[in-house]
Design a protein around this motif. Structure first.
Motif, PDB file in Angstrom:
ATOM      1  N   UNK A 129       0.838  -1.201   0.000  1.00 32.98           N
ATOM      2  CA  UNK A 129       0.000   0.000   0.000  1.00 32.98           C
ATOM      3  C   UNK A 129       0.870   1.246   0.000  1.00 32.98           C
ATOM      4  N   UNK A 130       1.903   1.253   0.829  1.00 35.66           N
ATOM      5  CA  UNK A 130       2.778   2.425   0.934  1.00 35.66           C
ATOM      6  C   UNK A 130       3.445   2.736  -0.400  1.00 35.66           C
ATOM      7  N   UNK A 131       3.813   1.712  -1.152  1.00 37.93           N
ATOM      8  CA  UNK A 131       4.429   1.918  -2.464  1.00 37.93           C
ATOM      9  C   UNK A 131       3.473   2.662  -3.399  1.00 37.93           C
ATOM     10  N   UNK A 132       2.195   2.289  -3.355  1.00 37.56           N
ATOM     11  CA  UNK A 132       1.210   2.937  -4.223  1.00 37.56           C
ATOM     12  C   UNK A 132       0.905   4.345  -3.722  1.00 37.56           C
ATOM     13  N   UNK A 133       0.885   4.532  -2.412  1.00 36.28           N
ATOM     14  CA  UNK A 133       0.662   5.878  -1.861  1.00 36.28           C
ATOM     15  C   UNK A 133       1.708   6.857  -2.391  1.00 36.28           C
ATOM     16  N   UNK A 173      -2.444   9.307   6.570  1.00 32.30           N
ATOM     17  CA  UNK A 173      -2.625  10.094   7.791  1.00 32.30           C
ATOM     18  C   UNK A 173      -3.416  11.377   7.531  1.00 32.30           C
ATOM     19  N   UNK A 174      -3.323  11.899   6.312  1.00 37.04           N
ATOM     20  CA  UNK A 174      -3.987  13.176   6.017  1.00 37.04           C
ATOM     21  C   UNK A 174      -5.036  13.073   4.914  1.00 37.04           C
ATOM     22  N   UNK A 175      -5.019  11.993   4.137  1.00 41.23           N
ATOM     23  CA  UNK A 175      -5.991  11.804   3.056  1.00 41.23           C
ATOM     24  C   UNK A 175      -6.872  10.599   3.356  1.00 41.23           C
ATOM     25  N   UNK A 176      -8.054  10.601   2.722  1.00 44.77           N
ATOM     26  CA  UNK A 176      -8.942   9.447   2.854  1.00 44.77           C
ATOM     27  C   UNK A 176      -8.499   8.381   1.845  1.00 44.77           C
ATOM     28  N   UNK A 209      -7.062  -2.712  11.015  1.00 42.00           N
ATOM     29  CA  UNK A 209      -6.865  -2.462  12.441  1.00 42.00           C
ATOM     30  C   UNK A 209      -5.527  -1.757  12.701  1.00 42.00           C
ATOM     31  N   UNK A 210      -5.586  -0.657  13.431  1.00 42.90           N
ATOM     32  CA  UNK A 210      -4.377   0.026  13.842  1.00 42.90           C
ATOM     33  C   UNK A 210      -3.734   0.881  12.774  1.00 42.90           C
ATOM     34  N   UNK A 211      -4.353   0.958  11.608  1.00 37.89           N
ATOM     35  CA  UNK A 211      -3.798   1.787  10.531  1.00 37.89           C
ATOM     36  C   UNK A 211      -4.813   2.858  10.164  1.00 37.89           C
ATOM     37  N   UNK A 212      -4.332   3.932   9.595  1.00 38.97           N
ATOM     38  CA  UNK A 212      -5.180   5.111   9.376  1.00 38.97           C
ATOM     39  C   UNK A 212      -5.876   5.098   8.026  1.00 38.97           C
ATOM     40  N   UNK A 213      -6.245   3.919   7.540  1.00 37.23           N
ATOM     41  CA  UNK A 213      -6.992   3.865   6.285  1.00 37.23           C
ATOM     42  C   UNK A 213      -8.434   4.306   6.519  1.00 37.23           C
ATOM     43  N   UNK A 214      -9.037   4.913   5.492  1.00 38.94           N
ATOM     44  CA  UNK A 214     -10.446   5.281   5.580  1.00 38.94           C
ATOM     45  C   UNK A 214     -11.306   4.025   5.683  1.00 38.94           C
ATOM     46  N   UNK A 215     -10.962   3.022   4.911  1.00 41.03           N
ATOM     47  CA  UNK A 215     -11.634   1.727   4.952  1.00 41.03           C
ATOM     48  C   UNK A 215     -10.788   0.705   4.199  1.00 41.03           C
ATOM     49  N   UNK A 270     -19.056   0.637  -5.377  1.00 38.56           N
ATOM     50  CA  UNK A 270     -19.605   0.994  -4.067  1.00 38.56           C
ATOM     51  C   UNK A 270     -18.690   1.983  -3.342  1.00 38.56           C
ATOM     52  N   UNK A 271     -17.377   1.802  -3.495  1.00 35.73           N
ATOM     53  CA  UNK A 271     -16.443   2.715  -2.841  1.00 35.73           C
ATOM     54  C   UNK A 271     -16.549   4.135  -3.396  1.00 35.73           C
ATOM     55  N   UNK A 272     -16.879   4.254  -4.666  1.00 35.49           N
ATOM     56  CA  UNK A 272     -16.955   5.586  -5.277  1.00 35.49           C
ATOM     57  C   UNK A 272     -17.995   6.465  -4.592  1.00 35.49           C
ATOM     58  N   UNK A 273     -19.009   5.836  -3.996  1.00 32.49           N
ATOM     59  CA  UNK A 273     -20.065   6.596  -3.330  1.00 32.49           C
ATOM     60  C   UNK A 273     -19.544   7.301  -2.071  1.00 32.49           C
ATOM     61  N   UNK A 274     -18.454   6.795  -1.513  1.00 34.03           N
ATOM     62  CA  UNK A 274     -17.881   7.422  -0.320  1.00 34.03           C
ATOM     63  C   UNK A 274     -16.880   8.523  -0.666  1.00 34.03           C
ATOM     64  N   UNK A 275     -16.568   8.665  -1.954  1.00 31.56           N
ATOM     65  CA  UNK A 275     -15.696   9.711  -2.476  1.00 31.56           C
ATOM     66  C   UNK A 275     -14.363   9.821  -1.711  1.00 31.56           C
ATOM     67  N   UNK A 276     -13.618   8.701  -1.634  1.00 30.91           N
ATOM     68  CA  UNK A 276     -12.294   8.795  -0.997  1.00 30.91           C
ATOM     69  C   UNK A 276     -11.329   9.564  -1.899  1.00 30.91           C
TER      70      UNK A 276
END
Length: 410
Positions: free
Chosen positions: A129-133, A141-144, A172-178, A197-203
């Protein structure tokens, strides 16, 4: 101390005359097969033991060919599964191949567990995940940031359930939106549905992790669907990460699974295995290596009895023969009552083609009453009258072994 904390020299000295066999699925893409062989070579360096690779299908060598070759040079082999989840290959195909090899070669074979849920895998997923971030220029920590863990999908609910467990542990324990679980095929929800379905939450960003070992056809499909989603929803940045590949942390998992198998400490989720217990919607899915061995033996024993018109054969012997030891020691422990209760339970259940008889001493004095079921080759020990209905309803009616009663298998 886990096995991967020990040096190769220490292990090599402690376990002479042994080898490890990594079993992969096999692919038409030789690159994927080479990844399994690379992992085998790396694990050999880690353990200081010979490690070979074999495949279930589509690549060579087969499990039987690999075990046949190892039987000429070692006396003990530990099988380590290069499978992320415990579906039919892990629960049926590999155990069947191992049982057949045990009958053919003078070889002690320990069968390990699948990779499953392991802290090293969670750490690896977090890094993916961090590589893609970094590529997307986002920060959890600052984005959804939403993550989709995408498995291949299975007809085994136990395997699919592990995808959800991994997804939850990653959250669990990580700052992901979901963090959502999804699948390429076979079962729901499919990746396209989950992304919609995720698009409806507009991350701010959606990161899709293909939870696969090799970079094959399914991984490319995950990338294509993610790219299509990214084009369709311009207000969400979406990108797929890399599969697990040959990351060194996989060796930590392999080493632990090897040690578990080698010491008889393998843990499988039998309480949620559709081949062991009744699960809603999967009642007809019976199986397991023992059931398949019985079917193969049954088929082979009657293959020469079909007539020229291919009419089905007529049995002149029972499909299952249940023998109860009634020698003195077992009789003193209540085996005669067990015998009668088994016969009554068979009659009550109207199980056809089962013959229950008494037997003389079976050489297991002190572990009885002993009950054997053939041609399955299952010996039950310490059987009480209250256990007889379980043997009939599970084993004789549905070919499901009563595992807590198993004394030995032949």
């Amino acid at each position: 101390m886990s096995s991967h904390d020990q040096t190769g020299a220490e292990l090599s000295a402690a376990f002479d005359d042994e080898a490890v066999l990594i079993v992969g699925h096999g692919s038409r893409r030789e690159k994927s097969n080479e990844q399994v062989r690379e992992l085998a070579a790396d694990l050999e360096s880690r353990l200081g033991l010979p490690v070979d690779a074999a495949f279930l299908e589509l690549a060579d060598p087969s499990i039987d060919d690999a075990l046949a070759a190892l039987a000429t040079v070692v006396s003990r082999v530990t099988v380590v599964h290069c499978s992320l989840f415990a579906a039919s290959h892990v629960k049926n195909d590999v155990p069947l191949a191992i049982e057949q090899a045990r009958s053919r070669y003078e070889l002690e074979i320990d069968n390990g567990a699948h990779l499953g849920v392991h802290p090293a895998l969670l750490a690896l997923l977090d890094d993916r995940v961090a590589e893609v971030e970094v590529k997307l220029g986002v920060d959890r920590e600052s984005d959804d940031v939403a993550v989709v863990l995408c498995g291949r999908g299975s007809s085994d609910p136990d395997a699919n359930g592990d995808v959800y467990k991994l997804a939850r542990l990653l959250y669990e324990g990580r700052a992901f939106d979901r963090v959502e679980a999804s699948f390429v095929g076979v079962t729901d929800p499919r990746l396209e549905e989950t992304l919609h379905d995720l698009s409806k939450h507009r991350p701010d960003a959606v990161i899709v992790l293909p939870y696969m070992l090799g970079d094959g056809v399914l991984t490319r499909r995950v990338r294509d669907w993610t790219d299509e989603f990214d084009d369709e929803y311009p207000y969400v940045d979406a990108l797929a990460g890399d599969p697990l590949g040959t990351d060194s942390r996989l060796l930590d998992v392999f080493a632990d699974r090897w040690q578990e198998a080698r010491t008889g400490d393998v843990e499988m989720s039998c309480d949620t295995c559709k081949y062991k217990v009744d699960l809603e919607g999967y009642e007809e899915d019976v199986g397991g290596a023992r059931a398949m061995l019985r079917a193969l033996a049954h088929q082979e024993s009657h293959a020469d009895r079909e007539d020229v018109d291919d009419e089905p054969h007529v049995h002149d012997a029972p499909e299952k023969h249940v023998a109860v030891c009634t020698n003195q020691t077992c009789a003193d422990d209540g085996s005669t009552t067990v015998l009668e209760r088994l016969r009554q339970a068979v009659r009550d259940a109207e199980v056809r083609d089962v013959h229950v008889t008494r037997s003389s001493c079976l050489g297991q004095c002190g572990d009885g009453p002993i009950v054997t079921v053939y041609p399955d080759g299952i010996w039950y020990g310490g059987v009480s009258p209250d256990d007889t209905e379980r043997i009939v309803s599970s084993h004789l009616e549905r070919d499901r072994i009563v595992s807590d009663l198993v004394h030995q298998t032949l």
